[in-house]
Design a protein around this motif. Structure first.
Motif, PDB file in Angstrom:
ATOM      1  N   UNK A   1       1.008  -1.342  -0.072  1.00 24.47           N
ATOM      2  CA  UNK A   1      -0.126   0.031  -0.096  1.00 24.47           C
ATOM      3  C   UNK A   1       0.876   1.154   0.033  1.00 24.47           C
ATOM      4  N   UNK A   2       1.903   1.107   0.591  1.00 25.86           N
ATOM      5  CA  UNK A   2       3.015   2.442   0.864  1.00 25.86           C
ATOM      6  C   UNK A   2       4.176   2.327  -0.054  1.00 25.86           C
ATOM      7  N   UNK A   3       4.062   1.693  -0.949  1.00 24.85           N
ATOM      8  CA  UNK A   3       5.311   1.378  -2.053  1.00 24.85           C
ATOM      9  C   UNK A   3       6.543   0.783  -1.315  1.00 24.85           C
ATOM     10  N   UNK A   4       6.209   0.002  -0.669  1.00 24.22           N
ATOM     11  CA  UNK A   4       7.319  -0.686   0.027  1.00 24.22           C
ATOM     12  C   UNK A   4       8.154  -0.241   1.279  1.00 24.22           C
ATOM     13  N   UNK A   5       7.284   0.902   1.765  1.00 26.79           N
ATOM     14  CA  UNK A   5       7.687   1.653   2.957  1.00 26.79           C
ATOM     15  C   UNK A   5       6.933   0.959   4.372  1.00 26.79           C
ATOM     16  N   UNK A   6       7.749   0.898   5.249  1.00 25.81           N
ATOM     17  CA  UNK A   6       7.332   0.186   6.420  1.00 25.81           C
ATOM     18  C   UNK A   6       6.588   1.166   7.376  1.00 25.81           C
TER      19      UNK A   6
ATOM     20  N   UNK B   1      -6.446 -13.647  25.759  1.00 21.89           N
ATOM     21  CA  UNK B   1      -6.173 -12.851  25.136  1.00 21.89           C
ATOM     22  C   UNK B   1      -6.978 -12.615  23.686  1.00 21.89           C
ATOM     23  N   UNK B   2      -6.898 -11.444  23.031  1.00 20.09           N
ATOM     24  CA  UNK B   2      -7.753 -11.433  21.561  1.00 20.09           C
ATOM     25  C   UNK B   2      -6.913 -11.453  20.774  1.00 20.09           C
ATOM     26  N   UNK B   3      -7.150 -12.166  19.591  1.00 23.14           N
ATOM     27  CA  UNK B   3      -6.556 -11.944  18.306  1.00 23.14           C
ATOM     28  C   UNK B   3      -7.069 -11.136  17.646  1.00 23.14           C
ATOM     29  N   UNK B   4      -6.063 -10.050  17.058  1.00 18.80           N
ATOM     30  CA  UNK B   4      -6.549  -8.955  16.096  1.00 18.80           C
ATOM     31  C   UNK B   4      -5.873  -9.046  14.830  1.00 18.80           C
ATOM     32  N   UNK B   5      -6.497  -8.618  13.863  1.00 18.59           N
ATOM     33  CA  UNK B   5      -5.932  -8.798  12.329  1.00 18.59           C
ATOM     34  C   UNK B   5      -4.986  -7.849  11.848  1.00 18.59           C
ATOM     35  N   UNK B   6      -4.564  -6.812  12.719  1.00 21.10           N
ATOM     36  CA  UNK B   6      -3.579  -5.852  12.197  1.00 21.10           C
ATOM     37  C   UNK B   6      -4.017  -5.304  10.607  1.00 21.10           C
ATOM     38  N   UNK B   7      -2.700  -5.075   9.876  1.00 25.52           N
ATOM     39  CA  UNK B   7      -2.822  -4.592   8.472  1.00 25.52           C
ATOM     40  C   UNK B   7      -2.839  -5.880   7.347  1.00 25.52           C
TER      41      UNK B   7
ATOM     42  N   UNK C   1      -6.044   1.621   4.539  1.00 19.48           N
ATOM     43  CA  UNK C   1      -4.841   0.732   4.677  1.00 19.48           C
ATOM     44  C   UNK C   1      -5.370  -0.763   4.182  1.00 19.48           C
ATOM     45  N   UNK C   2      -6.674  -1.003   4.984  1.00 16.02           N
ATOM     46  CA  UNK C   2      -6.854  -2.302   4.742  1.00 16.02           C
ATOM     47  C   UNK C   2      -8.584  -2.366   4.516  1.00 16.02           C
ATOM     48  N   UNK C   3      -8.986  -1.310   3.927  1.00 10.84           N
ATOM     49  CA  UNK C   3     -10.375  -1.079   3.747  1.00 10.84           C
ATOM     50  C   UNK C   3     -10.956  -2.059   3.254  1.00 10.84           C
ATOM     51  N   UNK C   4     -12.305  -2.412   3.962  1.00 10.41           N
ATOM     52  CA  UNK C   4     -13.121  -3.847   3.618  1.00 10.41           C
ATOM     53  C   UNK C   4     -14.608  -3.361   3.116  1.00 10.41           C
TER      54      UNK C   4
ATOM     55  N   UNK D   1     -11.727   8.903  10.384  1.00  9.77           N
ATOM     56  CA  UNK D   1     -12.641  10.306  10.202  1.00  9.77           C
ATOM     57  C   UNK D   1     -11.736  11.368  10.186  1.00  9.77           C
ATOM     58  N   UNK D   2     -10.627  11.389  10.445  1.00 13.06           N
ATOM     59  CA  UNK D   2      -9.537  12.661  10.706  1.00 13.06           C
ATOM     60  C   UNK D   2      -9.155  12.775   9.169  1.00 13.06           C
ATOM     61  N   UNK D   3      -8.971  13.944   8.734  1.00 12.67           N
ATOM     62  CA  UNK D   3      -8.606  14.509   7.530  1.00 12.67           C
ATOM     63  C   UNK D   3      -7.411  13.951   6.785  1.00 12.67           C
ATOM     64  N   UNK D   4      -6.327  13.685   7.281  1.00 13.02           N
ATOM     65  CA  UNK D   4      -5.130  13.011   6.543  1.00 13.02           C
ATOM     66  C   UNK D   4      -5.322  11.361   6.552  1.00 13.02           C
ATOM     67  N   UNK D   5      -6.375  10.762   7.266  1.00 14.11           N
ATOM     68  CA  UNK D   5      -6.273   9.326   7.284  1.00 14.11           C
ATOM     69  C   UNK D   5      -7.877   9.242   6.507  1.00 14.11           C
ATOM     70  N   UNK D   6      -8.654  10.086   6.299  1.00 16.67           N
ATOM     71  CA  UNK D   6      -9.977   9.957   6.174  1.00 16.67           C
ATOM     72  C   UNK D   6     -10.338   8.688   5.065  1.00 16.67           C
ATOM     73  N   UNK D   7     -11.292   8.086   5.267  1.00 15.69           N
ATOM     74  CA  UNK D   7     -11.700   6.946   4.337  1.00 15.69           C
ATOM     75  C   UNK D   7     -13.071   6.693   4.497  1.00 15.69           C
TER      76      UNK D   7
END
Length: 288
Positions: free
Chosen positions: A107-112, A154-160, A190-193, A215-221
């Motif tokens: 998604x970020x062109x190879x950047x972590x 514990x909880x299993x969360x899916x990350x990115x 990043x991982x929109x479903x 909902x934030x401007x730079x991340x809004x999706x």
């Protein structure tokens, strides 16, 4: 103002961190305590936060602070040893890879790191972690990690992970009897479903994060109306509110949580519906 008394933020960032943060661990806990919140779960992309949470808990009384582990390269990736130790030390959430996930890197062109925020330190290049082997099947180590989490509280969360990986992971975890499965911010770009996939995952037994960050401007999706439509379709008893805040260009996490709750209320959600997602469901996941 509706307020956030007894609310729980299960996904929040603070310093120390490889990214600039608006608050450190102690400031976050103190602000959450002052606001009447019940608990927070610290998340760091680069390390376990379990020990950090224990130290904060020793000095900040009246708020429950828990740690988590993200399975990025910095802890060995899909590393059952790291998972086992974190769980035994009290980790509440084990996250699949975020910045080290192949899907994230693609998604970020190879950047972590992220174009929205840059790491303050150099990060080594990464190949990208996927839960799939070369044969397209889920790696055996993923089953091992799922079983370790199942044997804990514990909880299993899916990350990115990608939507395809997320679906495969939720299916496996559900089939193996894991009841605490959390789909990480599926509305974030990043991982929109699609909502149809989110509903499918909920029917498999997963819970779904609904995030202020989306909902934030730079991340809004997503727009508020669409976010709320999703909550109603998925069911308030399967949705978990979180901020994912800690970025320096945003309100502090506690302020952000308060704004999130007020926004949902102003857009027509009832107080009991918000309470279900902010207090009851996360408390159930964390066994509080």
């Amino acid at each position: 103002m509706l307020g956030i008394k007894n609310a729980i933020d299960i996904h929040v960032h603070s310093s120390p961190s490889i990214f600039p943060r608006s608050v450190d661990d102690f400031e976050l806990a103190e602000q959450a305590l002052a606001a009447g919140m019940r608990a927070i779960v610290l998340k760091a992309h680069e390390e376990s936060t379990v020990s950090r949470a224990k130290i904060v808990t020793k000095f900040v009384k009246g708020i429950e602070v828990y740690g988590s582990l993200v399975l990025n390269e910095y802890v060995g990736g899909l590393n059952p040893y790291a998972v086992d130790i974190a769980i035994q030390q009290g980790a509440k959430i084990i996250w699949m890879p975020t910045g080290s996930a192949k899907h994230h890197l693609d998604y970020y062109g190879g950047k972590s790191d992220y174009k929205e925020q840059k790491s303050t330190i150099r990060l080594l290049p990464q190949k990208g972690i996927t839960i799939f082997g070369n044969d397209g099947q889920v790696l055996p180590v993923v089953y091992e990690i799922v079983d370790l989490i199942k044997g804990s509280d514990a909880v299993l969360a899916t990350g990115h992970l990608s939507p395809l990986e997320t679906k495969a992971l939720v299916k496996i975890a559900s089939e193996r009897g894991l009841e605490k499965i959390l789909v990480a911010h599926p509305d974030l770009k990043i991982n929109k479903m699609d909502l149809s996939l989110q509903l499918e995952l909920v029917k498999m037994g997963a819970f779904v994060e609904k995030s202020m960050l989306t909902l934030m401007p730079s991340w809004q999706s997503i727009q508020p109306a669409e976010l709320i439509h999703g909550m109603k379709l998925l069911g308030f008893d399967r949705c978990v509110l979180q901020t994912d805040f800690g970025q320096v260009n945003h309100p502090t996490p506690t302020e952000g949580y308060s704004q999130f709750i007020q926004l949902l209320f102003d857009h027509g959600l009832k107080e009991e519906e918000i309470k279900k997602m902010a207090c009851d469901v996360p408390a159930e996941l964390l066994s509080l």
